[in-house]
Design a protein around this motif. Structure first.
Motif, PDB file in Angstrom:
ATOM      1  N   ALA A 177       1.908  17.018  -6.406  1.00 22.97           N
ATOM      2  CA  ALA A 177       0.914  16.555  -5.430  1.00 22.97           C
ATOM      3  C   ALA A 177       0.108  15.372  -5.967  1.00 22.97           C
ATOM      4  O   ALA A 177       0.161  15.048  -7.159  1.00 22.97           O
ATOM      5  CB  ALA A 177      -0.028  17.701  -5.082  1.00 22.97           C
ATOM      6  N   GLU A 178      -0.650  14.732  -5.076  1.00 23.98           N
ATOM      7  CA  GLU A 178      -1.518  13.620  -5.476  1.00 23.98           C
ATOM      8  C   GLU A 178      -2.623  14.111  -6.403  1.00 23.98           C
ATOM      9  O   GLU A 178      -3.077  15.244  -6.294  1.00 23.98           O
ATOM     10  CB  GLU A 178      -2.152  12.980  -4.239  1.00 23.98           C
ATOM     11  N   ARG A 179      -3.072  13.203  -7.281  1.00 23.48           N
ATOM     12  CA  ARG A 179      -4.066  13.585  -8.288  1.00 23.48           C
ATOM     13  C   ARG A 179      -5.366  14.099  -7.649  1.00 23.48           C
ATOM     14  O   ARG A 179      -5.930  15.113  -8.102  1.00 23.48           O
ATOM     15  CB  ARG A 179      -4.380  12.370  -9.182  1.00 23.48           C
ATOM     16  N   SER A 180      -5.837  13.424  -6.605  1.00 20.82           N
ATOM     17  CA  SER A 180      -7.095  13.835  -5.980  1.00 20.82           C
ATOM     18  C   SER A 180      -6.980  15.247  -5.401  1.00 20.82           C
ATOM     19  O   SER A 180      -7.912  16.047  -5.478  1.00 20.82           O
ATOM     20  CB  SER A 180      -7.485  12.850  -4.876  1.00 20.82           C
ATOM     21  N   LYS A 181      -5.823  15.560  -4.822  1.00 22.82           N
ATOM     22  CA  LYS A 181      -5.622  16.883  -4.244  1.00 22.82           C
ATOM     23  C   LYS A 181      -5.439  17.940  -5.327  1.00 22.82           C
ATOM     24  O   LYS A 181      -5.866  19.084  -5.173  1.00 22.82           O
ATOM     25  CB  LYS A 181      -4.424  16.862  -3.293  1.00 22.82           C
ATOM     26  N   VAL A 182      -4.814  17.550  -6.424  1.00 25.56           N
ATOM     27  CA  VAL A 182      -4.648  18.466  -7.554  1.00 25.56           C
ATOM     28  C   VAL A 182      -6.011  18.852  -8.126  1.00 25.56           C
ATOM     29  O   VAL A 182      -6.251  20.008  -8.483  1.00 25.56           O
ATOM     30  CB  VAL A 182      -3.761  17.840  -8.653  1.00 25.56           C
ATOM     31  N   ASP A 183      -6.922  17.888  -8.197  1.00 26.16           N
ATOM     32  CA  ASP A 183      -8.267  18.164  -8.699  1.00 26.16           C
ATOM     33  C   ASP A 183      -8.951  19.225  -7.847  1.00 26.16           C
ATOM     34  O   ASP A 183      -9.617  20.129  -8.362  1.00 26.16           O
ATOM     35  CB  ASP A 183      -9.114  16.880  -8.715  1.00 26.16           C
ATOM     36  N   PHE A 184      -8.797  19.122  -6.520  1.00 25.28           N
ATOM     37  CA  PHE A 184      -9.408  20.109  -5.629  1.00 25.28           C
ATOM     38  C   PHE A 184      -8.824  21.498  -5.874  1.00 25.28           C
ATOM     39  O   PHE A 184      -9.553  22.494  -5.996  1.00 25.28           O
ATOM     40  CB  PHE A 184      -9.191  19.702  -4.171  1.00 25.28           C
ATOM     41  N   ILE A 185      -7.488  21.600  -5.934  1.00 25.31           N
ATOM     42  CA  ILE A 185      -6.848  22.897  -6.132  1.00 25.31           C
ATOM     43  C   ILE A 185      -7.229  23.487  -7.492  1.00 25.31           C
ATOM     44  O   ILE A 185      -7.439  24.701  -7.623  1.00 25.31           O
ATOM     45  CB  ILE A 185      -5.312  22.782  -6.006  1.00 25.31           C
TER      46      ILE A 185
END
Length: 336
Positions: A177-185
């Protein structure tokens, strides 16, 4: 028949824990990365604060405090129901995999399904509920035996296995996944209070407004379900129907909580246990205490966690796990 002395003790505890919650809220409003003077809290609450004071209190602190309090209450009530339905004191929505099921559903929607931010806020509890209910049904089916009924120890073991497997699925999902979305998860997995804004409060509040009174109404049935199978049937209880209804209630409460706080475990384990020690195992007595304790425990964990390390602090889920993990091991050894 409930003893008058126990009822009186329960009422005193409700007042005492409520006062403790108010004290923790007051402390939490004043401390943080942008501190507020305590003598300015009341004027700011009444609308006489500066722009900075108003912004910090109403846009940053209060939403997070309220959402944490509500989520802790939901998790504690969910754990209370699960322990009654399964007749297992180790049952907790985080430990037996329900939270992980909700997390996988949220991750799939967040990572791969385009959805507007405004809609996502109100859809996320429903998404979490769908993932959690699928997980709960699978765990229940695998733990149930036609010959002996629901097997409490087997349920916990299967739940722990599901939780581990679903955590692995979550890692696979975020690996590309994209880095920004990975940070959220990642924050969700750690139990960070990410939904700290007013819309998230309106997203979780209706679940609690409906399900807390409903559970208290069903408290007598929970008392009967805590007995053995033959006794429950002899008292005229439809075991299958009552278990399904109450399991759905517990799953809905857990899903609504973790959808805005992330993967937080052990609140649903500790709060009911402490409440039972204080007023006994009757659901009418200990559930209100457990609800208040759950809210206070998560609020305290978040208040301490976000102020212990600058600037981002430690996630509330990690703070709770530092206490809840050893407590779970203690209970596991005690039952062995």
């Amino acid at each position: 028949m409930m003893s008058l002395s126990v009822v009186k003790k329960q009422r005193m505890l409700v007042v005492g824990i409520s006062a403790l919650i108010l004290l923790t809220i007051m402390i939490s409003m004043g401390i943080g990365y942008a501190s507020l003077s305590y003598d300015r809290l009341l004027p700011t609450l009444l609308g006489n604060g500066t722009f900075k004071e108003h912004f910090v209190l109403f846009s940053v602190r209060l939403p997070r405090i309220i959402i944490t309090l509500l989520a802790g209450m939901a998790l504690a009530l969910s754990g209370s129901i699960l322990q009654g339905v399964t007749r297992n004191d180790l049952a907790d929505p985080g430990i037996i995999g329900i939270n992980s099921g909700a997390g996988v559903a949220i991750a799939i929607v967040f990572l791969y399904i385009p959805i507007k931010v405004g809609s996502f806020v109100y859809a996320i509890p429903l998404v979490a509920f769908l993932g959690a209910i699928i997980t709960a049904v699978l765990i229940y089916v695998l733990a149930y035996s036609r010959r002996v009924g629901l097997q409490p120890v087997r349920l916990v073991l299967i739940g722990v296995g599901f939780s581990t497997a679903l955590s692995g699925i979550m890692i696979v999902l975020i690996s590309s996944a994209e880095r920004s979305k990975v940070d959220f998860i990642s924050k969700w997995l750690a139990g960070s209070i990410w939904g700290a804004d007013w819309p998230f409060i309106w997203a979780i509040l209706p679940w609690l407004v409906v399900l807390i009174p409903f559970t208290l109404y069903k408290a007598h049935r929970l008392n009967i379900l805590g007995l053995n199978e033959d006794t429950s049937i002899g008292l005229g209880i439809s075991l299958g129907k009552e278990r399904i209804v109450l399991m759905l209630t517990a799953v809905a409460l857990a899903a609504s909580a973790v959808s805005v706080t992330g993967g937080i475990s052990f609140i649903g384990l500790m709060a009911p246990h402490i409440a039972k020690r204080l007023v006994g195992p009757r659901n009418q007595l200990f559930i209100p205490i457990a609800i208040l304790l759950g809210g206070w425990l998560l609020l305290l964990a978040d208040t301490v966690g976000r102020n212990i390390v600058d600037p981002d602090g430690i996630a509330a889920g990690i703070m709770v796990a530092l206490i809840g993990g050893p407590y779970f091991m203690y209970l596991l050894l005690k039952k062995a």
